[in-house]
Design an enzyme around this catalytic site. Structure first.
Site, mmCIF file in Angstrom:
data_model
loop_
_atom_site.group_PDB
_atom_site.id
_atom_site.type_symbol
_atom_site.label_atom_id
_atom_site.label_comp_id
_atom_site.label_asym_id
_atom_site.label_seq_id
_atom_site.Cartn_x
_atom_site.Cartn_y
_atom_site.Cartn_z
ATOM 1 C CG HIS A 84 -6.342 -5.236 5.003
ATOM 2 N ND1 HIS A 84 -5.280 -4.076 4.943
ATOM 3 C CD2 HIS A 84 -5.629 -5.949 5.514
ATOM 4 C CE1 HIS A 84 -4.228 -4.463 4.911
ATOM 5 N NE2 HIS A 84 -4.268 -5.937 5.230
ATOM 6 C CG ASP A 88 -5.706 -2.070 8.175
ATOM 7 O OD1 ASP A 88 -5.250 -1.408 9.135
ATOM 8 O OD2 ASP A 88 -5.917 -1.596 6.906
ATOM 9 C CG ASP A 119 -8.723 -1.513 4.268
ATOM 10 O OD1 ASP A 119 -9.724 -1.119 4.743
ATOM 11 O OD2 ASP A 119 -7.661 -1.572 4.895
ATOM 12 C CE LYS A 121 -6.530 5.560 2.994
ATOM 13 N NZ LYS A 121 -5.538 5.653 4.088
ATOM 14 C CG ASP A 166 -8.078 1.871 9.119
ATOM 15 O OD1 ASP A 166 -8.844 1.344 8.562
ATOM 16 O OD2 ASP A 166 -7.000 2.266 8.657
ATOM 17 C CG HIS A 177 -8.584 1.460 1.926
ATOM 18 N ND1 HIS A 177 -7.279 0.954 1.532
ATOM 19 C CD2 HIS A 177 -8.481 1.881 3.445
ATOM 20 C CE1 HIS A 177 -6.544 1.350 2.611
ATOM 21 N NE2 HIS A 177 -7.324 1.867 3.755
ATOM 22 C CD1 TRP A 203 -2.701 1.744 0.563
ATOM 23 C CD2 TRP A 203 -1.304 2.601 2.144
ATOM 24 N NE1 TRP A 203 -3.122 2.909 1.058
ATOM 25 C CE2 TRP A 203 -2.300 3.421 1.951
ATOM 26 C CE3 TRP A 203 -0.314 2.755 3.040
ATOM 27 C CZ2 TRP A 203 -2.014 4.765 2.500
ATOM 28 C CZ3 TRP A 203 -0.309 3.956 3.796
ATOM 29 C CH2 TRP A 203 -1.229 4.977 3.602
ATOM 30 C CG ASP A 248 -9.009 4.303 5.821
ATOM 31 O OD1 ASP A 248 -9.645 3.379 6.257
ATOM 32 O OD2 ASP A 248 -7.741 4.250 5.200
ATOM 33 C CD GLU A 269 -4.546 -2.007 1.967
ATOM 34 O OE1 GLU A 269 -5.115 -1.492 2.874
ATOM 35 O OE2 GLU A 269 -3.497 -2.490 2.549
#
Length: 420
Positions: free
Chosen positions: A287, A327, A260, A229, A297, A263, A186, A295, A227
């Site tokens: 993820h 994640d 993810d 985003k 997380d 993302h 990433w 984002d 990955e």
């Protein structure tokens, strides 16, 4: 909760699920054998342990200042031990490349397997696997805001070398532990405001990836995943490594992609992307996280989005083609508790999918009986999964229900509070 009550309630739940054609023992067996990779950056606030000074940028930031953050590899492994002791099964620990275990002065362009030997010894002793990610955020070589897509060739070369070194460390992990490693790529490259040229940085990113993947890789020990985003702090307008870019590149080069959950747009559910992506990719990395507004997380919750992800994996027998990892990073609460809760909620969501009478649902759908499909879908929401979950925990020697938090608070008093 007393063991006798857990066993009695499981026996009743087992009978109820059998009435829907669900074998709870088979579900528990699959759950116990599915490894989930726990993100170690929940324990160190995404700082790492490099001797080089931290830089700014990268769109990654843990908020909060709760006591007890891991300040070196030894502390991180001890914290990971505590997390895994409260989660059923044997899993994996996912590291950032900046989490070196050495007193040697080392930077991202000089890391080597020897700087991670302590993790390998720890993993072997505990029967767990290791994953790794190149570390781009918070580094002086990110001063321009770009890594693999930078206009400056010297910057691109620095990061190309770092990614190759990280992948080689992943191969070392897989060979030594006997559990294949996943090295996830990433990058934070992008613009805060709308760019005039979106093509050139993506062309440079492609060329950098081509150079990284030109070497002969030992895929029996490690796989490299890409990955994407949508955006992040400082790159709100444009991200070079978008979903469309990485998906196209992955399909052209026979690589796995990482989806993810945080993302994409908040209205997007990555669960529905899984079957589409696996039409072209042999396997993928997921993820699992909980986005909030952007984002951010947050710790994984037992919510509709996560359960839908797991349903898509289980309904089409994708368990062996999907690598699961968490994640998130929250420094406002006890980091160990966050680790345990996120892992257990990920497992519990997977159990929910494994206990679903999916064959019956599919049969209703196939015959056009959408009424029965909807009614059964709703009925499944109140089936006694908690009784099956508690039995799973009891069977694997970890606390049921809320009881594990007492152990975490004791660890906070005896270990975390003494770190200052």
């Amino acid at each position: 909760m007393k063991d006798k009550i857990v066993i009695e309630r499981y026996a009743q739940a087992k009978e109820i699920y059998a009435g829907y054609g669900v074998d709870t023992e088979a579900a528990l067996d699959k759950l116990e054998n599915k490894k989930i990779s726990f993100n170690a950056w929940q324990l160190d606030d995404v700082h790492g342990f490099l001797s080089a000074p931290r830089g700014a940028g990268g769109g990654v930031m843990a908020t909060g200042n709760y006591l007890g953050v891991a300040k070196n590899a030894e502390q991180l492994m001890r914290d990971a031990d505590k997390v895994f002791s409260l989660v059923a099964g044997k899993h994996k620990l996912s590291l950032q490349a900046n989490m070196v275990d050495t007193t040697e002065k080392v930077d991202l362009d000089t890391i080597a397997p020897k700087h991670f030997k302590g993790y390998v010894d720890w993993a072997k002793q505990n029967g767990v696997g290791l994953d790794i990610n190149p570390s781009c955020s918070g580094h002086p070589m990110l001063s321009t805001g770009f890594t693999l897509s930078s206009e400056d060739k010297s910057i691109r070369d620095y990061w190309i070398n770092h990614f190759i070194l990280t992948s080689k460390i992943g191969e070392y992990f897989g060979k030594e532990t006997g559990i294949r490693c996943v090295t996830n790529y990433w990058i934070p490259d992008g613009y805060k405001d709308f760019p005039a040229d979106t093509y050139s940085p993506r062309l440079r990113l492609k060329e950098s990836l081509d150079e990284i993947f030109a070497r002969e890789r030992k895929t029996e020990y490690n796989i490299d995943t890409l990955e994407s985003k949508l955006f992040g702090i400082g790159v709100e307008a444009f991200t070079v490594g978008s979903h469309e870019f990485y998906l196209t590149y992955a399909l052209q080069n026979d690589l796995p992609i990482c989806l993810d959950a945080g993302h994409f747009h908040l209205s997007e559910d990555i669960g529905y992307k899984i079957s589409a992506v696996l039409m072209g990719c042999k396997e993928i990395l997921l993820h699992v996280t909980r986005p909030m507004r952007w984002d951010s997380d947050h710790v994984v919750s037992y919510d509709d989005n996560v359960r839908n992800i797991m349903r898509e994996i289980v309904r089409y027998d994708f368990l062996n083609r999907v690598n699961l990892g968490t994640d998130y990073f929250d420094a406002s609460i006890n980091r160990i508790a966050a680790g345990v809760l996120g892992m257990r909620n990920t497992q519990k969501s997977l159990l929910s999918a494994l206990l679903e009478p999916s064959n019956l649902l599919k049969e209703f759908e196939k015959t056009g009986d959408y009424t029965s499909r909807l009614v059964l879908t709703e009925e499944c929401k109140t089936l006694p999964i908690e009784d099956v979950w508690n039995y799973f925990c009891l069977k694997n020697g970890v606390p049921c229900g809320f009881e594990w938090l007492d152990d975490v608070k004791k660890y906070e008093r005896e270990v975390l509070s003494k770190r200052g």
